[in-house]
Scaffold this motif. Structure first.
Motif, PDB file in Angstrom:
ATOM      1  N   ALA A  57       0.868  -1.171   0.000  1.00  0.00           N
ATOM      2  CA  ALA A  57       0.000   0.000   0.000  1.00  0.00           C
ATOM      3  C   ALA A  57       0.907   1.224   0.000  1.00  0.00           C
ATOM      4  N   GLY A  58       0.443   2.290  -0.599  1.00  0.00           N
ATOM      5  CA  GLY A  58       1.266   3.497  -0.640  1.00  0.00           C
ATOM      6  C   GLY A  58       1.630   4.016   0.741  1.00  0.00           C
ATOM      7  N   ALA A  59       0.813   3.663   1.742  1.00  0.00           N
ATOM      8  CA  ALA A  59       1.101   4.092   3.114  1.00  0.00           C
ATOM      9  C   ALA A  59       2.251   3.301   3.736  1.00  0.00           C
ATOM     10  N   ASP A  60       2.541   2.113   3.206  1.00  0.00           N
ATOM     11  CA  ASP A  60       3.637   1.307   3.742  1.00  0.00           C
ATOM     12  C   ASP A  60       4.964   2.029   3.538  1.00  0.00           C
ATOM     13  N   ALA A  61       5.765   2.057   4.605  1.00  0.00           N
ATOM     14  CA  ALA A  61       7.089   2.693   4.543  1.00  0.00           C
ATOM     15  C   ALA A  61       7.002   4.139   4.060  1.00  0.00           C
ATOM     16  N   ARG A  62       5.811   4.732   4.215  1.00  0.00           N
ATOM     17  CA  ARG A  62       5.588   6.114   3.766  1.00  0.00           C
ATOM     18  C   ARG A  62       5.952   6.290   2.287  1.00  0.00           C
ATOM     19  N   LEU A 107       3.933   6.764  -0.141  1.00  0.00           N
ATOM     20  CA  LEU A 107       3.162   7.945  -0.569  1.00  0.00           C
ATOM     21  C   LEU A 107       2.689   8.690   0.664  1.00  0.00           C
ATOM     22  N   GLU A 108       3.111   9.918   0.807  1.00  0.00           N
ATOM     23  CA  GLU A 108       2.581  10.786   1.851  1.00  0.00           C
ATOM     24  C   GLU A 108       1.716  11.844   1.184  1.00  0.00           C
ATOM     25  N   ALA A 109       0.639  12.211   1.879  1.00  0.00           N
ATOM     26  CA  ALA A 109      -0.300  13.161   1.280  1.00  0.00           C
ATOM     27  C   ALA A 109      -0.869  14.091   2.335  1.00  0.00           C
ATOM     28  N   ALA A 110      -1.261  15.258   1.880  1.00  0.00           N
ATOM     29  CA  ALA A 110      -1.948  16.216   2.741  1.00  0.00           C
ATOM     30  C   ALA A 110      -3.445  15.966   2.612  1.00  0.00           C
ATOM     31  N   ARG A 111      -4.093  15.786   3.732  1.00  0.00           N
ATOM     32  CA  ARG A 111      -5.537  15.571   3.709  1.00  0.00           C
ATOM     33  C   ARG A 111      -6.242  16.855   3.291  1.00  0.00           C
ATOM     34  N   THR A 142      -9.613  12.115   1.465  1.00  0.00           N
ATOM     35  CA  THR A 142      -8.975  12.293   0.166  1.00  0.00           C
ATOM     36  C   THR A 142      -7.719  13.122   0.359  1.00  0.00           C
ATOM     37  N   GLY A 143      -6.672  12.782  -0.379  1.00  0.00           N
ATOM     38  CA  GLY A 143      -5.420  13.493  -0.181  1.00  0.00           C
ATOM     39  C   GLY A 143      -4.737  13.907  -1.466  1.00  0.00           C
ATOM     40  N   LYS A 144      -3.828  14.852  -1.325  1.00  0.00           N
ATOM     41  CA  LYS A 144      -2.967  15.301  -2.418  1.00  0.00           C
ATOM     42  C   LYS A 144      -1.545  14.911  -2.066  1.00  0.00           C
ATOM     43  N   ILE A 145      -0.902  14.145  -2.920  1.00  0.00           N
ATOM     44  CA  ILE A 145       0.428  13.618  -2.631  1.00  0.00           C
ATOM     45  C   ILE A 145       1.442  14.746  -2.438  1.00  0.00           C
ATOM     46  N   THR A 146       2.215  14.625  -1.362  1.00  0.00           N
ATOM     47  CA  THR A 146       3.236  15.631  -1.058  1.00  0.00           C
ATOM     48  C   THR A 146       4.652  15.082  -1.183  1.00  0.00           C
ATOM     49  N   SER A 147       4.810  13.768  -1.028  1.00  0.00           N
ATOM     50  CA  SER A 147       6.151  13.203  -1.153  1.00  0.00           C
ATOM     51  C   SER A 147       6.085  11.717  -1.464  1.00  0.00           C
ATOM     52  N   VAL A 148       7.169  11.217  -2.051  1.00  0.00           N
ATOM     53  CA  VAL A 148       7.304   9.807  -2.395  1.00  0.00           C
ATOM     54  C   VAL A 148       8.626   9.306  -1.806  1.00  0.00           C
ATOM     55  N   ASN A 149       8.586   8.168  -1.151  1.00  0.00           N
ATOM     56  CA  ASN A 149       9.799   7.590  -0.567  1.00  0.00           C
ATOM     57  C   ASN A 149      10.594   6.875  -1.661  1.00  0.00           C
ATOM     58  N   LEU A 174      -0.412   8.014   3.186  1.00  0.00           N
ATOM     59  CA  LEU A 174      -0.420   8.267   4.627  1.00  0.00           C
ATOM     60  C   LEU A 174      -0.506   9.762   4.867  1.00  0.00           C
ATOM     61  N   SER A 175      -1.438  10.169   5.727  1.00  0.00           N
ATOM     62  CA  SER A 175      -1.602  11.588   6.020  1.00  0.00           C
ATOM     63  C   SER A 175      -0.632  12.030   7.114  1.00  0.00           C
ATOM     64  N   GLU A 176      -0.591  13.328   7.348  1.00  0.00           N
ATOM     65  CA  GLU A 176       0.239  13.864   8.428  1.00  0.00           C
ATOM     66  C   GLU A 176      -0.240  13.362   9.778  1.00  0.00           C
ATOM     67  N   GLU A 177      -1.527  13.002   9.860  1.00  0.00           N
ATOM     68  CA  GLU A 177      -2.108  12.471  11.097  1.00  0.00           C
ATOM     69  C   GLU A 177      -2.020  10.951  11.152  1.00  0.00           C
ATOM     70  N   HIS A 178      -1.267  10.367  10.217  1.00  0.00           N
ATOM     71  CA  HIS A 178      -1.056   8.918  10.135  1.00  0.00           C
ATOM     72  C   HIS A 178      -2.353   8.165   9.835  1.00  0.00           C
ATOM     73  N   GLU A 179      -3.202   8.770   9.019  1.00  0.00           N
ATOM     74  CA  GLU A 179      -4.423   8.133   8.568  1.00  0.00           C
ATOM     75  C   GLU A 179      -4.280   7.744   7.096  1.00  0.00           C
ATOM     76  N   PRO A 180      -4.950   6.668   6.678  1.00  0.00           N
ATOM     77  CA  PRO A 180      -4.912   6.311   5.257  1.00  0.00           C
ATOM     78  C   PRO A 180      -5.774   7.271   4.455  1.00  0.00           C
ATOM     79  N   LEU A 181      -5.298   7.627   3.264  1.00  0.00           N
ATOM     80  CA  LEU A 181      -6.031   8.535   2.397  1.00  0.00           C
ATOM     81  C   LEU A 181      -6.143   7.951   0.997  1.00  0.00           C
TER      82      LEU A 181
END
Length: 266
Positions: A100-105, A107-111, A132-139, A160-167
């Motif tokens: 999942a994009g949230a794994d190992a960060r 895909l990080e996104a702003a909610r 729903t989120g907008k991607i801010t960074s890719v590991n 993964l959101s800044e609040e550590h929620e899936p988006l």
């Protein structure tokens, strides 16, 4: 190095030679991002959750993701669809790893706190942003480590959101961001049509500016691919290609720029 986005509508209809294409390209580095919106809609309906779609003032249509829908989204994307692709590759001797994009960060996104939409009366309206989120960074470091070790990452569009929620993030734009971050030569959007069709004819090539200009004149599904293509090019990817996954050797054909739409800087 290439990034491949497999549309959810084509996952079960990929031509058998898709796998041999991936095997032949593995040494060059391949990352796969997938969608699956239609399956999410189907499962939501089966569970009594009414799917909801909204349209932005710029005409972009997207799924509205509340908490219940996000649970289904994660279950379908990271479960059935992701593992189905991984199993297809693994049984053909290709070392794929499902993520999942949230794994190992990855895909990080702003909610999105608020969404501006066009309501049923044709007026602009602000609603809660949901999940729903907008991607801010890719590991990219983690992805390149997997590639260096010979693996093919298969990524579902859950950030993964800044609040550590899936988006929920758009799969096409996720692929564009991944391609830009790992410095892919090409990003290939594999779908169920040969490419962009205008007046029932395939458009074989567009410059970046032409793609920007034509985006508002195509349907919602293709519009997202054109948008993602322009974003990938703006991040340094050389070619964005829209191709049909139901033809023989779909990835090889796309790289050879046969019977597809190619978007580049001209």
């Amino acid at each position: 190095m290439i990034t491949i986005k497999i549309g959810g509508s084509i996952v079960d209809g990929l031509h058998p030679t898709f796998v041999s294409d991936i095997a032949s390209l593995r040494q060059d580095g391949v990352v796969i991002v997938h969608g699956g919106g239609k399956e999410v809609t189907k499962v939501c309906s089966q569970m009594g959750i009414q799917p909801r779609f909204v349209t932005s003032p710029s005409g972009i249509r997207s799924r509205y993701t509340d908490a219940d829908t996000m649970s289904v989204f994660a279950m379908v994307m990271a479960g059935r669809i992701n593992q189905g692709i991984v199993q297809m590759l693994q049984k053909n001797g290709i070392p794929a790893v499902g993520l999942a994009g949230a794994d190992a960060r990855i895909l990080e996104a702003a909610r999105k706190k608020r969404l501006l939409i066009i309501n049923d009366k044709g007026r602009k309206q602000a609603i809660d942003g949901g999940y729903t989120g907008k991607i801010t960074s890719v590991n990219h470091v983690f992805l390149k480590r997997l590639l260096d070790d010979g693996f093919i990452p298969v990524i579902s569009p859950i950030a993964l959101s800044e609040e550590h929620e899936p988006l929920n993030v758009d799969g096409d734009r996720a692929a564009a961001n991944v391609a830009g971050a790992i410095k892919s030569d090409s990003v290939i959007f594999v779908t169920d049509v040969d490419g962009l069709l205008m007046d029932d004819s395939l458009v074989p090539r567009l410059t970046l500016q032409e793609a920007r200009d034509v985006r508002s004149r195509v349907g919602p599904g293709m519009e997202k691919k054109i948008l993602a293509s322009t974003e990938a090019l703006e991040m340094g990817v050389k070619h964005a290609i829209i191709a049909c996954g139901q033809r023989s050797n779909p990835i090889t054909r796309a790289i050879m720029q046969e019977n597809c739409t190619v978007i580049d800087d001209g």
